[in-house]
Design a protein around this motif. Structure first.
Motif, PDB file in Angstrom:
ATOM      1  N   VAL A 128     -10.222  16.191  54.364  1.00 48.73           N
ATOM      2  CA  VAL A 128     -10.770  14.852  54.147  1.00 48.73           C
ATOM      3  C   VAL A 128      -9.672  13.890  53.696  1.00 48.73           C
ATOM      4  O   VAL A 128      -9.590  12.756  54.176  1.00 48.73           O
ATOM      5  CB  VAL A 128     -11.909  14.889  53.103  1.00 48.73           C
ATOM      6  N   LEU A 129      -8.806  14.349  52.801  1.00 51.30           N
ATOM      7  CA  LEU A 129      -7.716  13.486  52.325  1.00 51.30           C
ATOM      8  C   LEU A 129      -6.797  13.066  53.459  1.00 51.30           C
ATOM      9  O   LEU A 129      -6.393  11.904  53.543  1.00 51.30           O
ATOM     10  CB  LEU A 129      -6.909  14.226  51.251  1.00 51.30           C
ATOM     11  N   GLU A 130      -6.445  14.023  54.324  1.00 49.30           N
ATOM     12  CA  GLU A 130      -5.576  13.642  55.458  1.00 49.30           C
ATOM     13  C   GLU A 130      -6.274  12.620  56.337  1.00 49.30           C
ATOM     14  O   GLU A 130      -5.644  11.673  56.821  1.00 49.30           O
ATOM     15  CB  GLU A 130      -5.172  14.858  56.295  1.00 49.30           C
ATOM     16  N   TYR A 131      -7.558  12.783  56.540  1.00 51.33           N
ATOM     17  CA  TYR A 131      -8.289  11.829  57.380  1.00 51.33           C
ATOM     18  C   TYR A 131      -8.391  10.463  56.722  1.00 51.33           C
ATOM     19  O   TYR A 131      -8.451   9.440  57.413  1.00 51.33           O
ATOM     20  CB  TYR A 131      -9.679  12.390  57.716  1.00 51.33           C
ATOM     21  N   VAL A 132      -8.415  10.408  55.379  1.00 48.29           N
ATOM     22  CA  VAL A 132      -8.370   9.118  54.686  1.00 48.29           C
ATOM     23  C   VAL A 132      -7.070   8.394  55.034  1.00 48.29           C
ATOM     24  O   VAL A 132      -7.072   7.213  55.396  1.00 48.29           O
ATOM     25  CB  VAL A 132      -8.478   9.307  53.154  1.00 48.29           C
ATOM     26  N   VAL A 133      -5.973   9.124  54.934  1.00 50.06           N
ATOM     27  CA  VAL A 133      -4.657   8.535  55.207  1.00 50.06           C
ATOM     28  C   VAL A 133      -4.513   8.170  56.678  1.00 50.06           C
ATOM     29  O   VAL A 133      -4.087   7.061  57.032  1.00 50.06           O
ATOM     30  CB  VAL A 133      -3.538   9.511  54.777  1.00 50.06           C
ATOM     31  N   ASP A 134      -4.881   9.106  57.568  1.00 50.03           N
ATOM     32  CA  ASP A 134      -4.728   8.862  59.005  1.00 50.03           C
ATOM     33  C   ASP A 134      -5.603   7.699  59.474  1.00 50.03           C
ATOM     34  O   ASP A 134      -5.180   6.881  60.309  1.00 50.03           O
ATOM     35  CB  ASP A 134      -5.093  10.115  59.795  1.00 50.03           C
ATOM     36  N   SER A 135      -6.821   7.610  58.938  1.00 48.21           N
ATOM     37  CA  SER A 135      -7.701   6.506  59.340  1.00 48.21           C
ATOM     38  C   SER A 135      -7.146   5.180  58.846  1.00 48.21           C
ATOM     39  O   SER A 135      -7.233   4.156  59.538  1.00 48.21           O
ATOM     40  CB  SER A 135      -9.122   6.729  58.808  1.00 48.21           C
ATOM     41  N   GLY A 136      -6.540   5.173  57.653  1.00 50.58           N
ATOM     42  CA  GLY A 136      -5.938   3.957  57.130  1.00 50.58           C
ATOM     43  C   GLY A 136      -4.757   3.479  57.954  1.00 50.58           C
ATOM     44  O   GLY A 136      -4.498   2.278  58.050  1.00 50.58           O
ATOM     45  N   GLU A 137      -4.048   4.416  58.550  1.00 48.80           N
ATOM     46  CA  GLU A 137      -2.897   4.070  59.394  1.00 48.80           C
ATOM     47  C   GLU A 137      -3.295   3.812  60.840  1.00 48.80           C
ATOM     48  O   GLU A 137      -2.439   3.541  61.689  1.00 48.80           O
ATOM     49  CB  GLU A 137      -1.866   5.206  59.339  1.00 48.80           C
ATOM     50  N   GLY A 138      -4.606   3.905  61.126  1.00 47.57           N
ATOM     51  CA  GLY A 138      -5.082   3.654  62.484  1.00 47.57           C
ATOM     52  C   GLY A 138      -4.824   4.784  63.457  1.00 47.57           C
ATOM     53  O   GLY A 138      -4.940   4.603  64.682  1.00 47.57           O
ATOM     54  N   LEU A 139      -4.505   5.964  62.955  1.00 46.61           N
ATOM     55  CA  LEU A 139      -4.179   7.099  63.818  1.00 46.61           C
ATOM     56  C   LEU A 139      -5.411   7.778  64.404  1.00 46.61           C
ATOM     57  O   LEU A 139      -5.284   8.649  65.268  1.00 46.61           O
ATOM     58  CB  LEU A 139      -3.355   8.135  63.038  1.00 46.61           C
ATOM     59  N   LEU A 140      -6.595   7.396  63.927  1.00 42.29           N
ATOM     60  CA  LEU A 140      -7.818   8.009  64.435  1.00 42.29           C
ATOM     61  C   LEU A 140      -8.528   7.126  65.449  1.00 42.29           C
ATOM     62  O   LEU A 140      -9.688   7.351  65.781  1.00 42.29           O
ATOM     63  CB  LEU A 140      -8.773   8.326  63.277  1.00 42.29           C
ATOM     64  N   LEU A 141      -7.834   6.137  65.959  1.00 45.73           N
ATOM     65  CA  LEU A 141      -8.417   5.260  66.965  1.00 45.73           C
ATOM     66  C   LEU A 141      -7.752   5.479  68.319  1.00 45.73           C
ATOM     67  O   LEU A 141      -6.595   5.902  68.406  1.00 45.73           O
ATOM     68  CB  LEU A 141      -8.251   3.790  66.548  1.00 45.73           C
ATOM     69  N   GLY A 142      -8.507   5.208  69.376  1.00 41.41           N
ATOM     70  CA  GLY A 142      -7.940   5.245  70.717  1.00 41.41           C
ATOM     71  C   GLY A 142      -7.854   6.616  71.347  1.00 41.41           C
ATOM     72  O   GLY A 142      -6.993   6.861  72.198  1.00 41.41           O
ATOM     73  N   HIS A 143      -8.734   7.530  70.964  1.00 42.49           N
ATOM     74  CA  HIS A 143      -8.700   8.882  71.522  1.00 42.49           C
ATOM     75  C   HIS A 143     -10.038   9.237  72.166  1.00 42.49           C
ATOM     76  O   HIS A 143     -11.079   8.662  71.833  1.00 42.49           O
ATOM     77  CB  HIS A 143      -8.382   9.906  70.428  1.00 42.49           C
ATOM     78  N   THR A 144      -9.997  10.201  73.043  1.00 35.38           N
ATOM     79  CA  THR A 144     -11.222  10.729  73.643  1.00 35.38           C
ATOM     80  C   THR A 144     -11.813  11.778  72.702  1.00 35.38           C
ATOM     81  O   THR A 144     -11.119  12.292  71.812  1.00 35.38           O
ATOM     82  CB  THR A 144     -10.924  11.384  74.999  1.00 35.38           C
ATOM     83  N   PRO A 145     -13.095  12.136  72.887  1.00 37.28           N
ATOM     84  CA  PRO A 145     -13.679  13.201  72.054  1.00 37.28           C
ATOM     85  C   PRO A 145     -12.885  14.495  72.114  1.00 37.28           C
ATOM     86  O   PRO A 145     -12.746  15.190  71.100  1.00 37.28           O
ATOM     87  CB  PRO A 145     -15.078  13.375  72.652  1.00 37.28           C
ATOM     88  N   GLU A 146     -12.348  14.821  73.283  1.00 32.96           N
ATOM     89  CA  GLU A 146     -11.546  16.041  73.415  1.00 32.96           C
ATOM     90  C   GLU A 146     -10.269  15.952  72.590  1.00 32.96           C
ATOM     91  O   GLU A 146      -9.831  16.934  71.976  1.00 32.96           O
ATOM     92  CB  GLU A 146     -11.203  16.295  74.886  1.00 32.96           C
ATOM     93  N   GLN A 147      -9.676  14.752  72.552  1.00 36.15           N
ATOM     94  CA  GLN A 147      -8.455  14.572  71.770  1.00 36.15           C
ATOM     95  C   GLN A 147      -8.736  14.646  70.269  1.00 36.15           C
ATOM     96  O   GLN A 147      -7.910  15.149  69.510  1.00 36.15           O
ATOM     97  CB  GLN A 147      -7.808  13.230  72.131  1.00 36.15           C
ATOM     98  N   TYR A 148      -9.922  14.163  69.851  1.00 37.97           N
ATOM     99  CA  TYR A 148     -10.279  14.299  68.436  1.00 37.97           C
ATOM    100  C   TYR A 148     -10.418  15.763  68.050  1.00 37.97           C
ATOM    101  O   TYR A 148     -10.063  16.173  66.945  1.00 37.97           O
ATOM    102  CB  TYR A 148     -11.580  13.546  68.127  1.00 37.97           C
TER     103      TYR A 148
END
Length: 449
Positions: free
Chosen positions: A111-131
């Motif tokens: 969860v902590l990594e996802y907090v950081v990654d989402s803040g940096e915009g790294l969780l945008l622009g992917h397909t469901p398979e890429q997630y």
């Protein structure tokens, strides 16, 4: 006369800390998808009945043990029923807390990594398979997985090191209101999405044909685990309660708020899932693979993603703090250690378990226990053995062995309140309903029924 100790400064603080103990990832993730898989509103109705007949009485039994003595379970049983063998189960609670918190901290690290990654915009622009690939790469990367787990544990013990009032109570008084605010903001946003009504229909439509035996057992197990019962967590917290706390009112408030969080989480998740054409019964993938897909399609997706994973962080750390406090209080009470030394020992033991769990998807993936890797084995025995056994023992102890005068005194605060209906209701549930329900859950989970 029980020995006095530093306790929660206010009733609000005691309730906030106890709600924080109960509210966790299970409320925000497990409850919504189980409701969807088991008849929607039918599952919720059965769950509420389970809270009333199973969760609330066992919560009260833990409160009675802890508040009547202001000690951990072993010290409490020693004082209440000298020479009773029930005090041995204090060790089960301590071990269960260490193991559960150990593997749970790994998920909190994700969860902590996802907090950081989402803040940096790294969780945008992917397909469901890429997630899916992103999540699998995190789980399978030993250094990243261990690092985030250790960071989470460090935050956990920094708060614990500040003590009951300045650490646990202050944290709960801040994080719990923020958690509810974030949930309400997400609910409003989800209800404004197109096709949100389909998500509400999915969650609240009553379909007993879709419930089945599995749904009933799932509801019993969810009510049990959601309220943090069985590992003496609430015995530990209630040992810090004031003698003026009205235990029944507190228990009703805590269980109600815990249930409210679970239902609000369903209102957050399912309208969004249906609005963007995702699978509502995605299960474990829902948080880390499905929801990021939804966030990227929402206006201001980065902000929503950050807020959601911050919400998960709040829910996570309030639960791990309460679990960590079990061995800490045990070491202080039974071995007369300073709080600092008790925290250090607990931190070392919990870190060992957490690191082993974090590596069970990569470096230690070949280590198999009873057909499961280390993480999955702990995830199975924690709720299905330690919590169930502890809950069964607590129910039987208070229902059949504890002096009923102690129970009555705690329910009435020494005669200040009436317990005309509360006392027989609690005793009946603890003697007959809770033991049968817990045994049924256990037999189902191990595949006997």
């Amino acid at each position: 006369m029980s020995e006095k100790r530093i306790g929660f400064a206010t009733r609000l603080g005691a309730i906030a800390a106890s709600v924080g103990s109960a509210v966790g990832l299970g409320n925000i993730w497990r409850f919504p998808y189980q409701a969807g898989q088991n008849g929607g509103g039918a599952y919720i109705l059965v769950y509420l009945l389970c809270v009333l007949l199973l969760g609330l009485p066992i919560m009260m039994s833990e409160f009675i043990i802890g508040r009547s003595t202001h000690k951990n379970m072993r010290g409490a049983v020693e004082q209440l029923t000298p020479k009773s063998p029930f005090k041995v189960f204090a060790y089960v609670g301590v071990l269960g807390a260490l193991l559960i918190c150990g593997y749970y901290s790994v998920v909190c690290g994700w969860v902590l990594e996802y907090v950081v990654d989402s803040g940096e915009g790294l969780l945008l622009g992917h397909t469901p398979e890429q997630y899916s690939e992103i999540f699998n790469s995190l789980v399978g990367a030993p250094q990243r997985c261990v690092l985030w787990t250790l960071i989470f544990l460090a935050l956990n013990f920094v708060i614990l090191n500040k003590g009951i009032n300045k650490g646990i109570e202050r944290m709960a008084n801040v994080m719990m209101p923020l958690l509810f605010v974030l949930l309400i903001v997400f609910c409003v946003n989800s209800l404004m999405l197109p096709n949100s009504s389909k998500g509400l229909d999915f969650l609240f439509s009553i379909d007993f044909n879709g419930l089945g035996w599995k749904g009933v057992v799932d509801a019993m197990g969810q009510a049990f685990m959601s309220l943090s019962l069985g590992v003496t967590c609430l015995i530990t917290y209630s040992s810090y309660f004031s003698d003026d706390n009205h235990l029944m009112k507190d228990a009703v408030t805590i269980s109600s708020l815990d249930t409210l969080v679970a239902i609000l989480a369903g209102i957050v998740i399912f309208p969004a899932v249906f609005s963007f054409g995702m699978e509502p019964n995605a299960g474990p993938k829902l948080i880390f693979e499905i929801l990021p897909t939804i966030f990227q399609q929402m206006p201001g997706g980065v902000v929503w993603a950050v807020l959601f994973f911050v919400l998960l962080f709040f829910a996570s750390i309030t639960s791990t703090i309460s679990l960590s406090e079990i061995p800490i209080t045990f070491l202080i009470d039974e071995y007369k250690l300073s709080r600092g030394k008790a925290i250090a020992i607990t931190a070392v033991l919990m870190t060992v378990v957490a690191v082993l769990s974090a590596l069970s998807f990569s470096t230690l993936s070949d280590v198999i226990i009873a057909g499961r890797n280390i993480f999955d084995f702990l995830d199975f025995v924690g709720p299905n053995f330690f919590m169930l056994l502890g809950g069964l023992v607590t129910a039987v102890y208070v229902g059949w062995f504890l002096d009923k005068k102690v129970v009555h005194d705690q329910l009435t605060n020494g005669g200040k309140h009436s317990a005309r209906f509360t006392h027989p209701y609690i005793i009946f549930c603890l003697r007959f309903i809770a033991p049968v329900a817990i045994i049924m859950i256990f037999l189902y989970y191990v595949g006997i029924i």
